[in-house]
Write an enzyme that holds these catalytic residues in place. Structure first.
Site, PDB file in Angstrom:
ATOM      1  N   HIS A   1       0.808  -1.226   0.000  1.00 42.53           N
ATOM      2  CA  HIS A   1       0.000   0.000   0.000  1.00 42.53           C
ATOM      3  C   HIS A   1       0.839   1.272   0.000  1.00 42.53           C
ATOM      4  CE1 HIS A   1       0.103   0.903   4.443  1.00 42.53           C
ATOM      5  NE2 HIS A   1       0.182  -0.394   4.588  1.00 42.53           N
TER       6      HIS A   1
ATOM      7  N   ASP B   1       5.811   1.825   6.837  1.00 38.95           N
ATOM      8  CA  ASP B   1       4.499   1.197   6.628  1.00 38.95           C
ATOM      9  C   ASP B   1       3.740   2.052   5.626  1.00 38.95           C
ATOM     10  OD1 ASP B   1       2.030   0.021   6.804  1.00 38.95           O
ATOM     11  OD2 ASP B   1       1.639   0.634   8.867  1.00 38.95           O
TER      12      ASP B   1
ATOM     13  N   GLU C   1      -5.217   1.487   2.372  1.00 37.04           N
ATOM     14  CA  GLU C   1      -5.108   0.292   3.225  1.00 37.04           C
ATOM     15  C   GLU C   1      -5.352   0.637   4.680  1.00 37.04           C
ATOM     16  OE1 GLU C   1      -3.085  -2.728   5.820  1.00 37.04           O
ATOM     17  OE2 GLU C   1      -2.770  -0.583   5.706  1.00 37.04           O
TER      18      GLU C   1
ATOM     19  N   ASP D   1       3.878  -6.166   3.422  1.00 35.02           N
ATOM     20  CA  ASP D   1       3.598  -5.107   4.387  1.00 35.02           C
ATOM     21  C   ASP D   1       4.488  -5.289   5.607  1.00 35.02           C
ATOM     22  OD1 ASP D   1       2.392  -2.895   5.587  1.00 35.02           O
ATOM     23  OD2 ASP D   1       0.348  -3.598   5.249  1.00 35.02           O
TER      24      ASP D   1
HETATM   25 CO    CO Z   1      -0.194   0.352   8.835  1.00 37.60          CO
HETATM   26 ZN    ZN Z   2       0.775  -1.323   6.408  1.00 36.69          ZN
END
Ligand code: CO
Ligand code: ZN
Length: 331
Positions: free
Chosen positions: A62, A163, A193, A216
């Site tokens: 993402h 992230d 996401e 991820d």
């Molecule tokens: Co996250």
């Molecule tokens: Zn993530």
């Protein structure tokens, strides 16, 4: 690869406003793919065609990051805000936010709110002296991100939005390395996401893959007094067993373990008790898609200073490449 991670983590992309990130990724991968498109919601979809009898694999990472949204501006020019995604209140005081137009502000708290700190006790100061002046810099409803630069500590790297920009970096690097894949590969750089796996849901519906893999970050258990968890920085790619959005399909999990063993790629098993990934949305598409995840071990997830180990990132790239080139006719 560190340079790619730096560029991606310093870009602006709160959920729903990922264009700066997807444009950056497009420019990095355009010459390495057969097809490149952006869909209605803002997913960037790159296709690399495989041989006729190959399977269709959807890889997802993402592009969005957690952040804030302006909910109120008072007469003195201070902003009140809501969260975009899972923002940890304890990480906010004294940190800075950046809005799309470049305005920077500092988050601080009302007097006496140390105990039971909640979002509504916090405000953002953008240096404005009145509501009018504030409105020249930000609009009501404007989205912002945490403002932090990338730092290289050698093996370990710190940045905001590791992230999941580090997951995007893994896919970008893999794309560059894969020449003629056995399988047809959809590299999807998904939107939204952090607010509920939204981009991955529509992308998977359109692609109908035979196999779904999310890239991820995951949590680790290797800090002082940390949660009990068998994932550490520097010990390799993490192969997901479960999180709260998915129980990895046993065939997918076993395939990843087998590939890692075969190619001598360092790996560790990830059992995550809270949190989800795009695989959670992909596996529930149409009549179901066997799915799993390759996770990048990360400390301080959802804080403005997330830490990864470049050796783990490289192991994740190796595993993606191995899967892309694997003969899956028997799968
Ligand atoms: Co996250
Ligand atoms: Zn993530």
């Amino acid at each position: 690869m560190k340079n790619v991670i730096q560029q991606l983590t310093e870009a602006f992309g709160p959920s729903g406003f990922e264009t700066e990130v997807t444009e950056l990724i497009s420019s990095m991968i355009a010459e390495h793919v057969d097809e490149l498109k952006t869909d209605v919601l803002g997913n960037l979809i790159a296709v690399k065609k495989g041989s006729q009898d190959g399977k269709t694999i959807m890889f997802a990472a993402h592009t969005d990051e957690i952040g804030v949204v302006v909910t109120h501006i008072d007469d003195k020019g201070f902003l009140r805000f809501g969260n975009v995604g899972g923002v940890g209140v304890s990480t906010l005081v004294g940190n800075r936010v950046r809005f799309a137009g470049g305005t920077i502000g500092v988050i601080y708290q009302e007097k006496g709110s140390w105990k039971d700190l909640t979002l509504d006790k916090l405000y953002i100061d953008i240096g404005a002296e009145s509501k009018e002046e504030a409105l020249e810099k930000v609009k009501l409803g404007e989205f912002g991100i945490f403002h932090r630069e990338f730092t290289d500590l050698g093996h370990r790297l710190i940045a905001k939005s590791m992230d999941d920009r580090v997951g995007c970096a893994v896919l970008i690097e893999a794309l560059k390395r894969i020449e003629k894949p056995k399988n047809t590969l959809y590299f999807v750089f998904t939107c939204q996401e952090e607010v509920g796996l939204r981009g991955a849901k529509t992308a998977a519906y359109g692609i109908e893959p035979d196999l779904g893999i999310a890239l991820d970050v995951t949590l680790t258990g290797d800090m002082p007094e940390a949660r009990r968890m068998e994932v550490s920085l520097g010990k390799g790619a993490a192969i997901k067993v479960k999180d709260s959005s998915i129980i990895a399909h046993p065939k997918v999990k076993d395939l990843l373990v087998e590939l890692a063993e075969d190619k001598k790629i360092p790996y560790q098993m990830e059992v995550l008790d809270a949190g989800g990934t795009d695989a959670g949305a992909i596996h529930l598409t149409k009549a179901g898609v066997p799915s799993g995840a390759i996770s990048i071990p990360t400390r301080y997830v959802h804080s403005p200073s997330e830490m990864v180990d470049i050796r783990d990132v490289e192991a994740c790239v190796d595993l993606v490449v191995a899967l892309a080139e694997q003969d899956l006719r028997e799968f």
